[in-house]
Design a protein around this motif. Sequence first.
Motif, PDB file in Angstrom:
ATOM      1  N   ALA A 181     -29.321 -46.415  83.751  1.00 40.91           N
ATOM      2  CA  ALA A 181     -27.082 -46.639  83.147  1.00 40.91           C
ATOM      3  C   ALA A 181     -27.012 -47.413  83.258  1.00 40.91           C
ATOM      4  O   ALA A 181     -26.107 -48.558  82.578  1.00 40.91           O
ATOM      5  CB  ALA A 181     -26.217 -44.980  83.066  1.00 40.91           C
ATOM      6  N   LEU A 182     -26.744 -47.486  84.821  1.00 42.67           N
ATOM      7  CA  LEU A 182     -25.766 -49.255  85.515  1.00 42.67           C
ATOM      8  C   LEU A 182     -26.870 -50.406  84.729  1.00 42.67           C
ATOM      9  O   LEU A 182     -25.913 -51.286  84.546  1.00 42.67           O
ATOM     10  CB  LEU A 182     -26.043 -48.789  86.669  1.00 42.67           C
ATOM     11  N   ASN A 183     -28.522 -50.373  84.834  1.00 44.35           N
ATOM     12  CA  ASN A 183     -28.977 -51.344  83.869  1.00 44.35           C
ATOM     13  C   ASN A 183     -28.223 -51.843  82.849  1.00 44.35           C
ATOM     14  O   ASN A 183     -28.966 -52.962  82.773  1.00 44.35           O
ATOM     15  CB  ASN A 183     -30.851 -51.290  84.198  1.00 44.35           C
ATOM     16  N   ARG A 184     -28.379 -51.023  81.876  1.00 42.48           N
ATOM     17  CA  ARG A 184     -27.640 -51.033  80.721  1.00 42.48           C
ATOM     18  C   ARG A 184     -26.492 -51.410  80.290  1.00 42.48           C
ATOM     19  O   ARG A 184     -25.876 -51.501  78.784  1.00 42.48           O
ATOM     20  CB  ARG A 184     -28.290 -49.593  80.150  1.00 42.48           C
ATOM     21  N   HIS A 185     -25.644 -51.256  81.301  1.00 40.89           N
ATOM     22  CA  HIS A 185     -24.055 -51.543  81.521  1.00 40.89           C
ATOM     23  C   HIS A 185     -23.974 -53.817  81.268  1.00 40.89           C
ATOM     24  O   HIS A 185     -24.681 -54.104  81.721  1.00 40.89           O
ATOM     25  CB  HIS A 185     -23.350 -51.771  82.948  1.00 40.89           C
ATOM     26  N   ASP A 186     -23.340 -53.447  80.129  1.00 33.36           N
ATOM     27  CA  ASP A 186     -22.746 -54.734  79.519  1.00 33.36           C
ATOM     28  C   ASP A 186     -21.688 -54.428  78.341  1.00 33.36           C
ATOM     29  O   ASP A 186     -22.009 -53.108  77.180  1.00 33.36           O
ATOM     30  CB  ASP A 186     -23.857 -54.924  78.810  1.00 33.36           C
ATOM     31  N   ILE A 187     -20.741 -54.196  78.679  1.00 27.62           N
ATOM     32  CA  ILE A 187     -19.175 -54.299  78.281  1.00 27.62           C
ATOM     33  C   ILE A 187     -18.927 -55.110  76.855  1.00 27.62           C
ATOM     34  O   ILE A 187     -18.530 -54.818  76.206  1.00 27.62           O
ATOM     35  CB  ILE A 187     -18.241 -55.046  78.799  1.00 27.62           C
ATOM     36  N   GLY A 188     -20.125 -56.166  76.513  1.00 30.61           N
ATOM     37  CA  GLY A 188     -20.257 -57.530  75.516  1.00 30.61           C
ATOM     38  C   GLY A 188     -21.265 -56.880  74.950  1.00 30.61           C
ATOM     39  O   GLY A 188     -21.203 -57.093  73.777  1.00 30.61           O
ATOM     40  N   ARG A 189     -21.921 -56.001  74.814  1.00 25.13           N
ATOM     41  CA  ARG A 189     -23.050 -55.390  73.711  1.00 25.13           C
ATOM     42  C   ARG A 189     -22.701 -55.200  72.912  1.00 25.13           C
ATOM     43  O   ARG A 189     -21.779 -54.222  72.791  1.00 25.13           O
ATOM     44  CB  ARG A 189     -24.824 -54.979  75.167  1.00 25.13           C
ATOM     45  N   ASP A 190     -22.823 -55.225  71.342  1.00 30.42           N
ATOM     46  CA  ASP A 190     -22.924 -55.459  70.349  1.00 30.42           C
ATOM     47  C   ASP A 190     -20.746 -55.313  70.089  1.00 30.42           C
ATOM     48  O   ASP A 190     -20.044 -54.457  68.875  1.00 30.42           O
ATOM     49  CB  ASP A 190     -22.620 -54.002  69.482  1.00 30.42           C
ATOM     50  N   ARG A 191     -19.957 -56.072  71.087  1.00 28.69           N
ATOM     51  CA  ARG A 191     -18.671 -56.843  70.931  1.00 28.69           C
ATOM     52  C   ARG A 191     -18.647 -58.142  70.759  1.00 28.69           C
ATOM     53  O   ARG A 191     -17.686 -58.509  70.999  1.00 28.69           O
ATOM     54  CB  ARG A 191     -18.046 -56.062  72.051  1.00 28.69           C
ATOM     55  N   GLY A 192     -19.342 -59.136  70.604  1.00 29.28           N
ATOM     56  CA  GLY A 192     -19.155 -60.639  70.624  1.00 29.28           C
ATOM     57  C   GLY A 192     -19.246 -60.938  71.153  1.00 29.28           C
ATOM     58  O   GLY A 192     -19.096 -62.101  71.286  1.00 29.28           O
ATOM     59  N   GLY A 193     -20.248 -60.311  72.966  1.00 28.03           N
ATOM     60  CA  GLY A 193     -19.855 -60.829  73.643  1.00 28.03           C
ATOM     61  C   GLY A 193     -19.245 -61.187  75.236  1.00 28.03           C
ATOM     62  O   GLY A 193     -18.395 -59.877  74.623  1.00 28.03           O
ATOM     63  N   LEU A 194     -19.881 -61.325  75.805  1.00 31.15           N
ATOM     64  CA  LEU A 194     -18.444 -60.465  76.881  1.00 31.15           C
ATOM     65  C   LEU A 194     -17.163 -60.773  77.287  1.00 31.15           C
ATOM     66  O   LEU A 194     -16.834 -60.175  77.107  1.00 31.15           O
ATOM     67  CB  LEU A 194     -19.562 -60.954  78.415  1.00 31.15           C
ATOM     68  N   ASN A 195     -17.029 -62.386  76.890  1.00 30.11           N
ATOM     69  CA  ASN A 195     -15.863 -62.565  77.491  1.00 30.11           C
ATOM     70  C   ASN A 195     -14.932 -61.983  76.237  1.00 30.11           C
ATOM     71  O   ASN A 195     -13.826 -61.704  76.057  1.00 30.11           O
ATOM     72  CB  ASN A 195     -15.633 -64.072  77.125  1.00 30.11           C
ATOM     73  N   LYS A 196     -15.147 -62.331  74.725  1.00 27.02           N
ATOM     74  CA  LYS A 196     -14.543 -61.776  73.517  1.00 27.02           C
ATOM     75  C   LYS A 196     -14.397 -60.078  74.024  1.00 27.02           C
ATOM     76  O   LYS A 196     -13.721 -60.138  73.886  1.00 27.02           O
ATOM     77  CB  LYS A 196     -15.758 -61.966  72.793  1.00 27.02           C
ATOM     78  N   ALA A 197     -15.369 -59.854  74.113  1.00 26.03           N
ATOM     79  CA  ALA A 197     -15.067 -58.201  74.778  1.00 26.03           C
ATOM     80  C   ALA A 197     -14.299 -57.790  75.175  1.00 26.03           C
ATOM     81  O   ALA A 197     -13.007 -57.442  75.527  1.00 26.03           O
ATOM     82  CB  ALA A 197     -16.551 -57.499  74.949  1.00 26.03           C
TER      83      ALA A 197
END
Length: 354
Positions: free
Chosen positions: A269-285
């Motif tokens: 689950a930690l490997n899959r952690h990505d706040i930007g996934r499907d939200r337009g990228g990291l900084n946008k999210a």
Amino acid sequence: MLDTTGELQLIDVGEYTTEAGVTLPISIAYQAWGEFRGDNVILVEHALTGDSDAATWWEGLVGSGKALDTDRYCVICTNALGGCMGSTGPSSARTNGVWGSQFPALSIRDLVHAEAKALSILGVDRVHAVVGGSMGGARALEWAALYPERVGAAAVIAVSARASAWQIGIQTAQIAAIEQDPAWRGGDYYRFAPPIEGLKTARRIAHLTYRGELEIDERFGTDAQENENPLGPYRDPDQRFAVQSYLDYQGTRLTERFDAGSYVTLTEALNRHDIGRDRGGLNKALANIQVPIFVVGIDTDILYPYHQQEHISRNVGNLLGMAKVSSPVGHDAFLTETRQMDRILRRFLSLLDA
């Protein structure tokens, strides 16, 4: 009804469908302290091998008169979905034995969605604040992204906005150590002896990322373990350096209280952690998060270096504040540096309540 006696309780959440599309019945364990007054909940999120007993593993910070003051707040801590301390995980019973290899992969978002459903059942529709470190920090950040209407603020401690390649690499090495233990049996070992040696090795690797390099060297250097000689004419695994003995001890301690299947599930689950996934990228999210975020980092953290918390602070949409823990301990300092964390959490709550 929410039980605030501090005793372990279990919530039947019912059917839950994971982010990747697997449906299964789940239960979530929790503990709570302090009178529930509707708008005074502080949700505490535990780290990878933690549990719902925050009053024990954060004993200097949770309780009457402490930073997370149970005379003022109702403090709730759940055991993450996929865990082994009451919530549904690979070791949980099902119709034919236990889940084992049939337990689905989870994301950090799954952990948060399941927890949110459990809180709704308890009648907790909004939390004053969510606070978490390491994996708990990832959950706190996802709470702010997924349920902004339910979160007053979030304290995100010692974590990144997404797993880095280095973090995925070190974490998959831990998973491999477990999976390559013959006792793993593809995850279906529950009727047999558990993969103790694999879990020990995983913990040895992980523990070196939890502690600071300077602290480890100052404590052990090149000293031999008492009554052992690692400098003999032939290599002997029973003749160890002191640091080897320390890591062996940490590995053994974990095997006495934690399930290897849960370790694999939550590490993935930690490997899959990505706040930007499907939200337009990291900084946008991050920019789209309008929940007030208080960011905390540790100056000697190897696992989640301080620049990763700086990245969150520069890009999050509503930065409430930032703090740095100064410690030789490394990543685990958010658990061990009680005096600093006390000041930081009091500052966080004072800013929120101002």
